[in-house]
Design an enzyme around this catalytic site. Structure first.
Site, PDB file in Angstrom:
ATOM      1  N   GLY A 232      88.364  19.918  43.100  1.00  0.00           N
ATOM      2  CA  GLY A 232      87.695  20.434  42.073  1.00  0.00           C
ATOM      3  C   GLY A 232      86.629  19.314  41.652  1.00  0.00           C
ATOM      4  N   SER A 233      86.034  19.328  40.234  1.00  0.00           N
ATOM      5  CA  SER A 233      85.186  18.587  39.905  1.00  0.00           C
ATOM      6  C   SER A 233      85.487  16.885  39.946  1.00  0.00           C
ATOM      7  CB  SER A 233      84.711  18.861  38.652  1.00  0.00           C
ATOM      8  OG  SER A 233      85.752  18.936  37.617  1.00  0.00           O
ATOM      9  N   GLY A 237      88.774  14.792  39.008  1.00  0.00           N
ATOM     10  CA  GLY A 237      89.153  14.009  39.934  1.00  0.00           C
ATOM     11  C   GLY A 237      89.374  12.463  39.640  1.00  0.00           C
ATOM     12  N   GLU A 254      89.286  15.978  46.784  1.00  0.00           N
ATOM     13  CA  GLU A 254      88.146  16.507  47.430  1.00  0.00           C
ATOM     14  C   GLU A 254      87.324  17.244  46.143  1.00  0.00           C
ATOM     15  OE1 GLU A 254      87.556  16.604  50.232  1.00  0.00           O
ATOM     16  OE2 GLU A 254      89.610  15.965  51.099  1.00  0.00           O
ATOM     17  N   CYS A 288      80.982  23.173  47.385  1.00  0.00           N
ATOM     18  CA  CYS A 288      80.760  21.780  47.160  1.00  0.00           C
ATOM     19  C   CYS A 288      79.972  21.205  48.442  1.00  0.00           C
ATOM     20  CB  CYS A 288      82.391  21.132  47.555  1.00  0.00           C
ATOM     21  SG  CYS A 288      83.275  21.700  48.895  1.00  0.00           S
TER      22      CYS A 288
HETATM   23  P1  NAD Z   1      87.250  21.990  38.068  1.00  0.00           P
HETATM   24  O1  NAD Z   1      87.688  20.788  38.217  1.00  0.00           O
HETATM   25  O2  NAD Z   1      86.849  22.688  37.006  1.00  0.00           O
HETATM   26  O3  NAD Z   1      88.993  22.878  38.327  1.00  0.00           O
HETATM   27  C1  NAD Z   1      89.577  22.467  39.541  1.00  0.00           C
HETATM   28  C2  NAD Z   1      91.169  22.481  39.179  1.00  0.00           C
HETATM   29  O4  NAD Z   1      91.882  21.477  38.459  1.00  0.00           O
HETATM   30  C3  NAD Z   1      91.525  23.863  38.396  1.00  0.00           C
HETATM   31  O5  NAD Z   1      92.591  24.598  39.278  1.00  0.00           O
HETATM   32  C4  NAD Z   1      91.890  23.517  37.294  1.00  0.00           C
HETATM   33  O6  NAD Z   1      92.909  24.017  36.537  1.00  0.00           O
HETATM   34  C5  NAD Z   1      92.443  21.968  37.403  1.00  0.00           C
HETATM   35  N1  NAD Z   1      92.428  21.142  36.350  1.00  0.00           N
HETATM   36  C6  NAD Z   1      91.656  20.990  35.134  1.00  0.00           C
HETATM   37  N2  NAD Z   1      92.293  20.007  34.487  1.00  0.00           N
HETATM   38  C7  NAD Z   1      93.176  19.315  35.211  1.00  0.00           C
HETATM   39  C8  NAD Z   1      93.714  18.333  34.808  1.00  0.00           C
HETATM   40  N3  NAD Z   1      93.596  17.647  33.716  1.00  0.00           N
HETATM   41  N4  NAD Z   1      94.991  17.995  35.641  1.00  0.00           N
HETATM   42  C9  NAD Z   1      94.933  18.642  36.615  1.00  0.00           C
HETATM   43  N5  NAD Z   1      94.544  19.636  37.155  1.00  0.00           N
HETATM   44  C10 NAD Z   1      93.466  20.110  36.194  1.00  0.00           C
HETATM   45  O7  NAD Z   1      86.537  22.622  39.424  1.00  0.00           O
HETATM   46  P2  NAD Z   1      86.202  24.135  39.815  1.00  0.00           P
HETATM   47  O8  NAD Z   1      84.858  24.578  38.652  1.00  0.00           O
HETATM   48  O9  NAD Z   1      87.163  25.171  39.609  1.00  0.00           O
HETATM   49  O10 NAD Z   1      85.337  23.848  41.096  1.00  0.00           O
HETATM   50  C11 NAD Z   1      84.125  23.597  41.214  1.00  0.00           C
HETATM   51  C12 NAD Z   1      83.895  22.171  41.721  1.00  0.00           C
HETATM   52  O11 NAD Z   1      85.189  21.669  42.645  1.00  0.00           O
HETATM   53  C13 NAD Z   1      82.735  21.706  42.229  1.00  0.00           C
HETATM   54  O12 NAD Z   1      82.526  20.119  41.633  1.00  0.00           O
HETATM   55  C14 NAD Z   1      82.856  21.435  43.741  1.00  0.00           C
HETATM   56  O13 NAD Z   1      82.090  20.699  44.184  1.00  0.00           O
HETATM   57  C15 NAD Z   1      84.280  20.985  43.836  1.00  0.00           C
HETATM   58  N6  NAD Z   1      84.824  21.332  45.279  1.00  0.00           N
HETATM   59  C16 NAD Z   1      85.251  20.587  46.025  1.00  0.00           C
HETATM   60  C17 NAD Z   1      85.504  20.969  47.249  1.00  0.00           C
HETATM   61  C18 NAD Z   1      86.028  19.732  48.442  1.00  0.00           C
HETATM   62  O14 NAD Z   1      86.666  20.019  49.435  1.00  0.00           O
HETATM   63  N7  NAD Z   1      85.243  18.641  48.109  1.00  0.00           N
HETATM   64  C19 NAD Z   1      85.679  22.345  47.749  1.00  0.00           C
HETATM   65  C20 NAD Z   1      85.484  23.104  46.549  1.00  0.00           C
HETATM   66  C21 NAD Z   1      85.277  22.607  45.467  1.00  0.00           C
END
Ligand code: NAD
Length: 479
Positions: A232-233, A237, A254, A288
């Site tokens: 995720g973001s 992370g 990631e 990503c």
């Molecule tokens: P996001 O960070 O908003 O959410 C990702 C996940 O985190 C969701 O399941 C969300 O419910 C969960 N989350 C939110 N708060 C949390 C907490 N406090 N504790 C645990 N989990 C929590 O990201 P998004 O908008 O769903 O995805 C886009 C982002 O993901 C972009 O930054 C993208 O670059 C990244 N991404 C990275 C990869 C990689 O392999 N490096 C792949 C795909 C997406």
């Protein structure tokens, strides 16, 4: 389905049972194409999460002792059922997150590969024999599963991430609690049905839906969770990394990216152009590893910009089920605003709009910008939309230096026929992945996939996950 409204009601999958949120609350999942209601999902609470962790913990002792062949058979069965339910998975990817069918097919095909590769992993959880200085002592290392693995996945590639991470965790003998993106819960719940049908025992795979900011900490901070894999973001992370550090819970992260593509003067633009377009416009830049920075050596610069603009202006923005459609809607109002803000900020500060910038409904036209400078937000921050900047460079050295001028370090690419420069770039680019004469968007089941710096910690893929999701134990036998 709710009989009166025809709207899907999605429930948690905990300990082999389907259940509503403890408090009965739900959250709305919107189809990003028109913001219509796609489903109502259980809005999980801390108690729901604790029940799921307890179910995974209870299932672990028996599950860890399943034979490799039993796990292999179940994973191969998952792949078979996925094929049988292909249309349903594709429909979900189209309607839940707005994937054009072209991208949905890509995800489906990759997802199948992820599961089959995980099946092969079951027999590869190996230690080694070691020499010993102690006379008569037989010494060895064995690998053991960690216990309960928390899998947290993003909205953009829910099938790839769910299949890879859940299948790899199960393959090496862990049980799983999965928190999917609140914008893509249905996909993971279909996968849970498939996993259950394939014969995985109750509690081995659990899915809790809900808002990550409400229940994520209940998952990552629970002492009964032995490993966290988060995609995720970068901001979230970082937060998860801090929680894991407190409990000494190992984790892989990631995260986001600002991946560069360098195009040298000897590159063959006929080959580069379609790959450049794929690098950023696939799923409207919500990738990503999308390339949001292009550095082009001067002799090719003007031609590259003109040809890129012509391709971008003609990318399909029609029906998501039309195989020619490339451009997807942007997932949420918050994310749409981010894309708009990045473009507006760049234009206000003097960037040149080569093409795009306008919106059709929730879709942003493929957008190319030149004259982008460091004071513009999109120069350094992840936009996560169909927007990229093109910069001229006067030499390879300048290209490398600019490509490295970022806090991220996920994917990277260079186009050149010069093998020395290609290898120099591969060795000196600060990124977890580098593709020579290929696009930044590339993934395979067994490769070490991941990034450096703001892009994350650790790698995923069959071997990398096997190492991360198991622990070595040293065992000796005095003979
Ligand atoms: P996001 O960070 O908003 O959410 C990702 C996940 O985190 C969701 O399941 C969300 O419910 C969960 N989350 C939110 N708060 C949390 C907490 N406090 N504790 C645990 N989990 C929590 O990201 P998004 O908008 O769903 O995805 C886009 C982002 O993901 C972009 O930054 C993208 O670059 C990244 N991404 C990275 C990869 C990689 O392999 N490096 C792949 C795909 C997406």
């Amino acid at each position: 389905m709710d009989a009166q409204t025809d709207i899907r009601t999605l429930r948690h999958f905990i300990g082999g049972d389907w259940c509503a949120a403890g408090g009965g609350e739900t959250l709305d999942v919107l189809n990003p194409l028109d913001d219509s209601l796609y489903a109502r999902a259980a809005r999980g609470s801390g108690d729901d999460m604790r029940r799921a962790i307890a179910a995974a913990r209870a299932a672990f002792p028996a599950y860890r002792d399943t034979t490799p062949s039993a796990r292999e058979r179940m994973l191969l069965r998952v792949a078979e059922i996925m094929e049988a339910r292909k249309q349903e998975l594709l429909d979900c990817l189209v309607d839940e997150i707005g994937s054009p069918v072209q991208k949905a097919m890509f995800e489906f095909t990759k997802g199948l590969t992820m599961v089959r590769a995980a099946a092969g992993l079951c027999r590869n959880v190996r230690g080694e024999t070691l020499p010993s200085d102690a006379p008569g002592k037989f010494s060895m290392s064995i690998r053991e599963p960690l216990g309960v693995v928390a899998v947290i996945t993003p909205f953009n590639v829910p099938l790839i991430k769910t299949t890879r991470l859940v299948a790899n965790a199960l393959a090496v003998g862990n049980t799983v609690v999965h928190l999917p993106s609140e914008m893509a819960p249905h996909l993971s719940l279909i996968f849970a049905e498939i996993v259950a049908e394939a014969g995985f025992p109750a509690g081995s795979y659990n899915v809790v839906t809900g808002y990550g900011h409400e229940i994520g900490d209940d998952l990552t901070g629970d002492p009964d969770v032995n490993f966290v894999t988060f995609t995720g973001s970068s901001v979230i992370g970082q937060h998860i990394n801090e929680i894991c550090a407190r409990n000494k819970t190992p984790n892989t992260l990631e995260l986001g990216g600002k991946s560069p593509t360098v195009i040298l003067a000897d590159a063959d633009l006929d080959k580069v152009m379609p790959l450049a377009a794929r690098s950023i416009f696939m799923f409207a830049g919500q990738a990503c590893i999308g390339s949001s920075r292009f550095y082009v050596e001067r002799p090719l610069y003007d031609t590259f910009v003109a040809r890129f603009a012509a391709i971008a202006a003609n990318l399909g923005m029609g029906d998501l089920r039309d195989p020619d459609t490339v451009i997807a809607p942007i997932i949420s109002e918050r994310q749409r605003q981010r894309v708009k803000d990045h473009i507006a900020d760049a234009l206000a500060k003097g960037a040149t709009l080569v093409t795009g910038g306008a919106w059709q409904g929730n879709r942003c036209q493929p957008t190319l910008l030149t004259d982008v400078t460091e004071d513009m937000t999109l120069c350094k921050s992840e936009t996560f939309g169909p927007v990229t900047a093109i910069y001229p460079i006067d030499s390879y050295e300048e290209g490398l230096q600019k490509a490295n001028d970022t806090e991220y370090g996920l994917s990277s690419a260079i186009f050149t026929g010069n093998i020395d420069r290609a290898f120099h770039f591969a060795r000196n680019i600060n990124a977890g992945m580098c593709h020579v004469n290929g696009p930044t968007i590339h993934d395979e089941a067994h490769v070490p996939f991941g990034g450096n710096g703001e892009s994350g910690v650790g790698r995923e893929g069959t071997d990398a996950d096997m190492e991360a999701m198991t622990e070595l134990k040293w065992v000796t036998v005095q003979l």
